[in-house]
Design a protein around this motif. Structure first.
Motif: not given
Ligand code: AMP
Length: 423
Positions: A384-398
């Protein structure tokens, strides 16, 4: 320009790509050692040279030519230190030094580790190589059941690795007394032929006449084959013991060939000896060998004679013979990729949380564009790859992407752990 170093002749780097096969070998062997109730022992990689000389015999080839000494390290009146060429001497030394005899019964010990011999390197013959072996040591423990069990253990380890082309040869040397009679008889029988023996065998005639029997030279083989060797030198007791070892092997379904010429190079063997070879390996075809040794404990200062039997298997040779049965590397679960640098701190924490949750996780510490990180993720072989951008940081997700199907979804780290563990 600064000197470029290369590894010493006769040694090898075991690279990450080779490690899975080593782990597979070690874990299967450990599984069997434990099933047969052997406990691990780890002794130093060097000992007093005299320990090896006394145990293997001054006249053995290993002691005469192959001990790699640590010449600068001499303490008090010790005989100088040398790297261990095999495991038995050290294990017996440890058995005596730690008073294992006092515990009573049979000490069933196994070891896995590097051995060192100053040999001329060639395919399958290294100056640092690895052996795994067992020693079963205990007063009055000589038993044809134990001999058969020890041989079956070696065979079963090899079988569990998928090897099936190997051959087991067994023989008996009889008691110390039988051995002395045999060596006298051999010298008498060989005397008329000495001049025609190879140079090496001529040297062995006096110091280790048994070794002439397993000489590889054509002339020697022809002479030996005319000797009509037989077991007339054995006592009835030794013959009965040997017959029972063979019957026990048959009862365990272990196939073997008898070879009266199999003598092993070391002085310490008595009664049962055996050797396992694999013809697919070419000239250096021995996978392992072992035998019973009844006098070594007393020779090494342990007082009275204590019965013992053991074997050593050469790990590089096993891996060469098993190389078509490559095992798969453990796959990384997830590789974390950031869309830009601002996500690095969050991603660093996520990797830690994924690992704490029991997953194998990694990220690219070089950073760079998300595209170049994705290339690294691909190369890593992660599932798997877990991608983290602005949105994920805001939502505390990947955004978790399944590499094989390309499917992706935005989920929390806890959900990520759950999902990956269940697939
Ligand atoms: P030995 O103690 O000589 O009977 O060795 C037991 C096993 O260790 C052999 O059957 C080989 O598989 C392995 N072995 C011994 N010497 C070497 C070496 N120089 N390089 C690689 N493997 C070796």
């Amino acid at each position: 320009m600064a000197k470029k170093f290369t590894l010493p002749r006769g040694t090898a780097d075991i690279l990450p790509a080779d490690i899975p096969a080593w782990h597979d070998l070690e874990s299967k062997a450990r599984h069997y050692f434990s099933k047969y109730n052997y406990k691990e022992i780890r002794t130093p990689n060097f000992e007093e040279v005299e320990l090896f000389a006394r145990s293997m015999g001054q006249t053995s080839d290993v002691v005469q030519k192959q001990i790699l000494g640590l010449s600068s390290q001499k303490e008090g009146n010790d005989s100088g230190l040398g790297l261990r060429p095999e495991g038995t001497a050290s294990v017996v030394r440890a058995y005596i030094q730690n008073g294992m005899e006092r515990v009573g019964g049979l000490a069933k010990l196994f070891y896995i580790g590097p051995m060192f011999r100053g040999e001329r390197p060639q395919k399958g013959r290294l100056r640092q190589f690895h052996q795994m072996g067992v020693e079963a040591i205990g007063p009055d423990s000589a038993s044809p059941y134990l001999d058969a069990e020890v041989i079956a253990l070696a065979v079963n380890i090899l079988k569990s690795l998928g090897l099936n082309g190997f051959k087991l040869k067994i023989n008996t040397l009889g008691s110390q007394e039988d051995k002395a009679n045999f060596s006298q008889k051999l010298r008498e029988d060989l005397k008329p032929h000495v001049a025609r023996l190879s140079e090496e065998s001529q040297a062995r005639f006096e110091r280790n006449v048994f070794r002439i029997l397993d000489s590889k030279s054509k002339e020697d083989k022809a002479i030996v084959s005319q000797l009509n060797l037989n077991y007339s030198y054995l006592s009835d007791e030794s013959l009965q013991y040997y017959a029972k070892v063979k019957a026990n092997l048959t009862a365990l379904g272990v196939e073997f060939e008898e070879s009266i010429e199999l003598v092993r190079g070391l002085d310490y063997y008595t009664h049962t000896v055996f050797e396992i070879s694999d013809p697919s390996l070419g000239a250096q075809d021995a996978l392992g060998a072992g035998g019973r040794y009844g006098t070594l404990v007393s020779q090494l200062g342990g007082g009275k004679n204590v019965d013992a039997i053991g074997f050593a298997l050469g790990m590089e040779r096993i891996l060469l013979a098993a190389k078509d049965m490559a095992s798969v590397d453990a796959q990384l679960d997830v590789f974390v990729v950031t869309m830009d640098e601002t996500a690095n701190d969050f991603a660093f924490k996520v990797v830690d949380e994924l690992r704490a949750g029991g997953l194998g996780a990694d990220m690219s510490f070089k950073g760079g564009s998300s595209k170049s990180q994705m290339r690294v993720a691909n190369k890593s072989g992660a599932r798997y790859m877990a991608i983290i951008g602005e949105q994920e940081m805001k939502n505390k997700t990947v955004t978790l992407k399944h590499m094989a199907s390309g499917e992706q979804q935005e989920i929390s780290v806890t959900e990520t752990i759950e999902k990956i563990k269940n697939t």
